[in-house]
Enzyme design. Structure first.
Site, PDB file in Angstrom:
ATOM      1  N   GLY A  73       0.810  -1.204   0.000  1.00 56.37           N
ATOM      2  CA  GLY A  73       0.000   0.000   0.000  1.00 56.37           C
ATOM      3  C   GLY A  73       0.846   1.257   0.000  1.00 56.37           C
ATOM      4  N   ILE A  74       0.195   2.395   0.295  1.00 56.70           N
ATOM      5  CA  ILE A  74       0.868   3.682   0.221  1.00 56.70           C
ATOM      6  C   ILE A  74       0.615   4.482   1.486  1.00 56.70           C
ATOM      7  CG2 ILE A  74      -1.112   4.798  -0.912  1.00 56.70           C
ATOM      8  CD1 ILE A  74       0.930   6.430  -2.534  1.00 56.70           C
ATOM      9  N   GLY A  75       1.601   5.275   1.889  1.00 56.68           N
ATOM     10  CA  GLY A  75       1.425   6.144   3.047  1.00 56.68           C
ATOM     11  C   GLY A  75       2.471   5.896   4.111  1.00 56.68           C
ATOM     12  N   ILE A 123       2.255   4.556   7.161  1.00 57.36           N
ATOM     13  CA  ILE A 123       2.288   3.250   7.836  1.00 57.36           C
ATOM     14  C   ILE A 123       2.934   2.186   6.952  1.00 57.36           C
ATOM     15  CG2 ILE A 123       0.865   1.367   8.720  1.00 57.36           C
ATOM     16  CD1 ILE A 123      -0.999   3.475   9.912  1.00 57.36           C
ATOM     17  N   GLU A 136      -0.846  -3.609  -6.285  1.00 54.68           N
ATOM     18  CA  GLU A 136      -1.189  -2.715  -7.385  1.00 54.68           C
ATOM     19  C   GLU A 136      -0.143  -1.625  -7.554  1.00 54.68           C
ATOM     20  OE1 GLU A 136      -4.170  -1.010  -4.269  1.00 54.68           O
ATOM     21  OE2 GLU A 136      -2.735  -2.639  -4.393  1.00 54.68           O
TER      22      GLU A 136
END
Length: 441
Positions: A215-217, A219, A238
């Site tokens: 994922g992104i961000g 965390i 993705e």
């Protein structure tokens, strides 16, 4: 005519190329770091000549001037995943939001449910055989290009050539606009101490030889920074950010533990900096595919020990996850969250995770809530949720009763909000009222 002659014949400036767009048509724009800003600017420059043009895309970078009030009647945006550049227009009603899984977007083009007239994309210069690469961003754009009437490409010599299903021949492109400019970059979110505390708990769930959807961000980036002592990790996702580079260079991410597409980092697009663009350039470790492949839950599930790490805006006491809206106001989109949560749940040894700080707005608002805000959308149902992680702990919800869920989620909420959450749970009959302690003389 050989491809070089055809290429030269099709090259023109942006204003000429964008004359192919007509009123009433639907235009797809490549997203993320692949946003073809030269073509987008040329489209907006034609606004006075155009009416009722629908502009469709996921999260783009840079400006999205076509959503501004002065272009009402000329352009209207249809967002499939919202970025900061279009969010206000959607909330104000000048643009539209379509809740949809990333894995299902391309099916709209293929079936004709969302026919496309024009595709705007950014590609590398052609190789010796006449193939250009979509570089940083395959997403839905390759499929869009195969189903649109007109394909306009910004040919940027700073776009990396990436491996996998990223190529299209110049014969399939209607017109090309040559540029030489830095790609748009997505700056990493600063990692806070709370991110690190959440990440440490998430990392405790990740075994050696796992395959990750990071994922992104803040965390996810903090999680990657915690994994230096792991062995033989893989990636199926993705998107990737800069956070994978150090682990790949250290040999931690090498794909040796992958049970599907062994050794490959499988992804649909990258979001990051020039360092990341340079890293994926001609790097055969990366296998770029369309998002309908990367996000298909049945494809995801072919990876043993699949760890999906996704975020949330709110989680209620029954385990419902809101990740795309703030009450009635659309904020982002479904993205790949449920695609990967379901894929990881079906994976042998899979670990589906929702990770979030326990509070928002400087600690004044709990993200673990009695009920989702009125109008808030449920992205991941309570039956799909397995692990919920905050800086205060890990709650495992799958197969649990409402009482067990409420107890587990209250335990990982910010302590100052636990009392009010417990009171609500008692009033809602999720929990039994605790009798006051009895003392005897």
């Amino acid at each position: 005519m050989n491809w070089r002659d055809e290429y030269r014949r099709k090259c023109m400036d942006g204003s000429q190329a964008l004359k192919a767009v007509r009123s009433g048509e639907r235009v797809w724009i490549q997203s993320g770091c692949g946003t073809p800003s030269t073509l987008v600017n040329a489209l907006v420059a034609r606004s006075a000549e155009l009416h009722d043009v629908e502009v469709v895309h996921m999260m783009t970078l840079g400006s999205a001037d076509y959503t501004h009030p002065e272009f009402a009647g000329h352009f209207r945006h249809r967002g499939l995943f919202l970025g900061a550049n279009v969010r206000e227009a959607v909330v104000a009603g000048r643009a539209d939001y379509t809740p949809i899984f990333l894995s299902e977007i391309e099916g709209l083009f293929v079936s004709g449910a969302l026919p496309l007239d024009v595709v705007l994309m950014q590609v590398s210069p052609p190789d010796e055989h006449g193939f250009v690469s979509l570089g940083t961003t395959v997403d839905c754009t390759l499929t869009a290009a195969h189903h649109a009437k007109v394909v306009i490409a910004e040919v940027n010599d700073q776009v990396p050539r990436t491996h996998g299903d990223t190529f299209i021949h110049v014969s399939r492109i209607t017109s090309m606009v040559e540029t030489s400019r830095p790609l748009l970059e997505l700056c990493a979110e600063p990692i806070t101490e709370i991110h690190r505390r959440v990440a440490a708990r998430v990392a405790s769930l990740i075994p050696d030889r796992a395959t990750l959807q990071p994922g992104i961000g803040g965390i996810p980036d903090a999680v990657l920074a915690c994994l230096g002592d792991r062995r033989d990790l893989g990636i199926h996702t993705e998107m990737c950010s800069d956070g994978v580079i150090d682990l790949m260079e250290a040999g931690v991410i090498n794909g040796e533990g992958k049970s599907f597409l062994h050794g490959k980092v499988v992804l649909s697009f990258v979001l990051g900096s020039r360092r990341l663009f340079d890293f994926v350039n001609e790097n055969s470790s990366f296998e770029f595919r369309s998002v309908s492949f990367t996000n298909d839950p049945f494809v995801v599930a072919r990876n043993d020990r699949m760890v999906a790490i996704n975020s949330a805006l709110q989680v209620d006491l029954t385990g419902q996850v809101c990740a795309d809206s703030l009450g009635t106001k659309p904020y982002s989109g479904f993205g790949g969250q449920l695609d990967f949560i379901r894929g990881a749940a079906r994976s042998h040894g899979g670990v589906p995770i929702i990770a979030l700080p326990s509070t928002a707005v400087g600690g004044s608002v709990s993200r673990i809530v009695p009920m989702l805000e009125p109008g808030a959308g449920v992205v991941t149902s309570r039956a799909d949720v397995h692990y919920v992680v905050t800086e205060h702990g890990i709650a495992y919800l799958h197969g649990k009763t409402l009482r067990e869920r409420a107890e587990a989620l209250i335990a990982i909420a910010e302590p100052k909000f636990q009392g009010s959450l417990e009171d609500f749970a008692v009033r809602s009959h999720y929990l039994e009222h605790k009798a006051a302690a009895v003392t005897f003389a």
